[in-house]
Design a protein around this motif. Sequence first.
Motif, mmCIF file in Angstrom:
data_model
loop_
_atom_site.group_PDB
_atom_site.id
_atom_site.type_symbol
_atom_site.label_atom_id
_atom_site.label_comp_id
_atom_site.label_asym_id
_atom_site.label_seq_id
_atom_site.Cartn_x
_atom_site.Cartn_y
_atom_site.Cartn_z
ATOM 1 N N GLN A 287 0.833 -1.195 0.000
ATOM 2 C CA GLN A 287 0.000 0.000 0.000
ATOM 3 C C GLN A 287 0.868 1.246 0.000
ATOM 4 O O GLN A 287 0.590 2.214 -0.719
ATOM 5 N N ILE A 329 -4.898 -2.719 -5.790
ATOM 6 C CA ILE A 329 -4.339 -1.381 -5.635
ATOM 7 C C ILE A 329 -3.380 -1.035 -6.764
ATOM 8 O O ILE A 329 -2.572 -0.120 -6.656
ATOM 9 N N THR B 79 -8.072 5.870 -5.169
ATOM 10 C CA THR B 79 -8.203 4.553 -5.813
ATOM 11 C C THR B 79 -7.833 3.455 -4.839
ATOM 12 O O THR B 79 -8.488 2.408 -4.782
ATOM 13 N N VAL B 80 -6.782 3.710 -4.105
ATOM 14 C CA VAL B 80 -6.331 2.683 -3.168
ATOM 15 C C VAL B 80 -7.391 2.427 -2.112
ATOM 16 O O VAL B 80 -7.755 1.287 -1.820
ATOM 17 N N ALA B 83 -10.315 0.608 -3.408
ATOM 18 C CA ALA B 83 -10.028 -0.811 -3.611
ATOM 19 C C ALA B 83 -10.029 -1.574 -2.300
ATOM 20 O O ALA B 83 -10.420 -2.739 -2.242
ATOM 21 N N LEU B 84 -9.596 -0.912 -1.242
ATOM 22 C CA LEU B 84 -9.472 -1.619 0.025
ATOM 23 C C LEU B 84 -10.762 -1.623 0.826
ATOM 24 O O LEU B 84 -10.819 -2.192 1.909
ATOM 25 N N LEU B 121 -3.728 4.290 6.973
ATOM 26 C CA LEU B 121 -3.823 3.550 5.722
ATOM 27 C C LEU B 121 -3.174 2.180 5.843
ATOM 28 O O LEU B 121 -3.701 1.193 5.325
ATOM 29 N N CYS B 125 -5.033 -1.405 5.357
ATOM 30 C CA CYS B 125 -4.589 -2.427 4.417
ATOM 31 C C CYS B 125 -4.502 -3.775 5.108
ATOM 32 O O CYS B 125 -4.879 -4.800 4.539
ATOM 33 N N TYR B 128 -7.941 -5.153 5.385
ATOM 34 C CA TYR B 128 -8.412 -5.707 4.115
ATOM 35 C C TYR B 128 -7.830 -7.091 3.879
ATOM 36 O O TYR B 128 -8.523 -8.026 3.483
ATOM 37 N N TYR B 129 -6.558 -7.211 4.137
ATOM 38 C CA TYR B 129 -5.879 -8.492 3.905
ATOM 39 C C TYR B 129 -6.442 -9.580 4.802
ATOM 40 O O TYR B 129 -6.656 -10.709 4.387
#
Lengths: 530, 162
Positions: A287, A329, B79-80, B83-84, B121, B125, B128-129
């Motif tokens: 990320q 991403i 965008t990131v 997506a997450l 952030l 992440c 999300y993972y």
Amino acid sequence: MKREHMSHDNFSSSGSCSSSTKPQMWTCDADDELFAVLGYSVKPSDMADVAQKIEHLEQVMCSVEKDGLSQLASDTTHYNPSDLSSWLESMISGLNTTPDFDSGVNSSAQMVVDSDFGSDLTAIPGKAVYPNPREKPPSPAKKLKLSAPETESSESIVMVDSQENGIRLVHSLMACAEAVQKENFKLAEALVKNIGFLAVSQAGAMRKVATYFAEALARRIYRLYPTNQDSAFTDLLQMHFYETCPYLKFAHFTANQAILESFAGRDRVHVVDFSMKQGMQWPPLLQALALRPGGPPRFRLTAVGPPSTDNTDQLQEIGRKLGQLAESINVEFEYRGLVANSLADLNAALLDRREGETVAVNSIFDLHPLLARPGAIEAVLRVVTEVKPAIFTVVEQEANHNGSVFSDRFTEALHYYSTLFDSLESCGGGSDEDRVMSEIYLGRQICNVVACDGADRVERHETLAQWRRRLGAAGFEAVHIGSNAHKQVSMLLELFGGGDGYRVEEKHGCLMLGWHTRPLFATSAWRLAS
Amino acid sequence: MVRLRAVGEHGREDKNTSKTFCINDNIDVLIEILKRLDDKSIGVAACVCRLWCALTRNDALWEHLCFRQLSPPPEGVRTVVAALGGYRRLYTVCVKPVLTRLRKMKSGGEMWTRHEVELSLSLFCVDYYERLFLAGGGGGGGRIAGDAPPSSLMFLCKAVNV
């Protein structure tokens, strides 16, 4: 306390018996061993008397409760708890003023002795009660506050929680380690039993640590070595450890920051990970790379892991998931999983170094097991140098558990794991299941450090200074981990809310995370010396 | 907390005076107003009517909430984050706990620092993972406790004993 049989090997450090060859302990007028362990001086000849008085006392207190004369059942004070006999006399004489003293058997409170005293002793049939001070007495010479045992509970209250016992416990542990060191296994055996009883009298972190160490010592003494660790289960335990406390997160975040900084401006990067496990380290790095100014690089990950015990291909699964994340991403991702029984089996060709790529090598707790086999660490460090990494991040426990003298190792480990368990008690993350699993995770490490030897002893932790020497000899020089990492980790620790317990320290460019004054884990970054 | 009242269309029988202002007819104004609310008020606003509920689910609103205090919002983050899992999830899972907990420690300072953003952030992440792992199911990889929610970020939800 009735004693069926007293093994002549069981002599305690407080006994005044001249030699251990006498088959019956009570012929010599020493203090009773088990009471002595807990801090009470009771002669075996007094034993029957004491037992009777305790029963007496119990009945009186029960009947007093029922009558509502609660002030007698609540705080009573007495002096000198080490003289049990006279204390009981004073208690009973104080309570004897109540007229309706019931000498009959009070069957409503069926006491069960809580702890297992081993084969030497059986509980007195009926009710045997040990005094249970609710608060810790400051010292035996001062007043001992005794609150009434809960009569509605049917379990016996056996705990005598005093600082004396805590100190006694630590001394017994050290003495036992010394005995094992000198191969005096008979003494060690007796001490281990003592430790068992003392451990039960403690509470919280101390109790857990003592129990694990006692078990490990027992394994060493009786040569019941633990079987090979199942790596999948260890991974699962490590996941729980990841969730409960910040140490692994600290490791991941600091290593990632160092890697991120070394990848600045490069558009093809390759990470070699010796410690893939569940791959929890890489999402934040992906990320951060996705969001870096200038856009993400092409990212390649080579993961090295042990063969999986079930039929699933663990490494590939994780690679697939990371790929999924990277795709969402928009980071170009390439993955390769290498299965190896040991890191020493690797060679540089397998790692497939490509032109124009910036390489980072990452190892989290994976260098110290190599010290168990001669030559392994040198081989691995050689492979790493051949890959020519821009950065080599190493996270290890900050402790010396690899000394050649057993008792020194033991003492070091005792301090280290006591601190670690302490921090587990205080920090709030994760569920109860997580915490229990984390304790098991650490318990296995303790077992390995204490009970195993030779090639089986893989938890050969060494301090940062020792690693510095090794890595220096292999041709690496230290890279300073920047202040960004330090700030990020400090913030992370604030979130964890262990109060002020966690401390991040910077030492010669490496970051160390500790609990209060004791550093526990160290992250360092290295590159090839020019 | 700001109180808003949607004016009903059928409040008065006056059909002549079509000057009755109805906020639901001016959605852009409504969005502008909602953008300025705090999270609790947005939650309350979502309970007003279906239209408002749909509007509050709009991620742009939450993006504004997340990065309101950061003067130039970071580039490419959208965008990131999308997506997450979206800004609303980012706010509830990471931003809010991070801000409240860290604000308690610091005396002042309303601005997000770059580090706080990065940390949020990163944690997002990780979240999300972990959800990916659970979605992957019991077969191969992943944790055995398949029905427990990802708890790696649970420490953010627990009360802090300072």
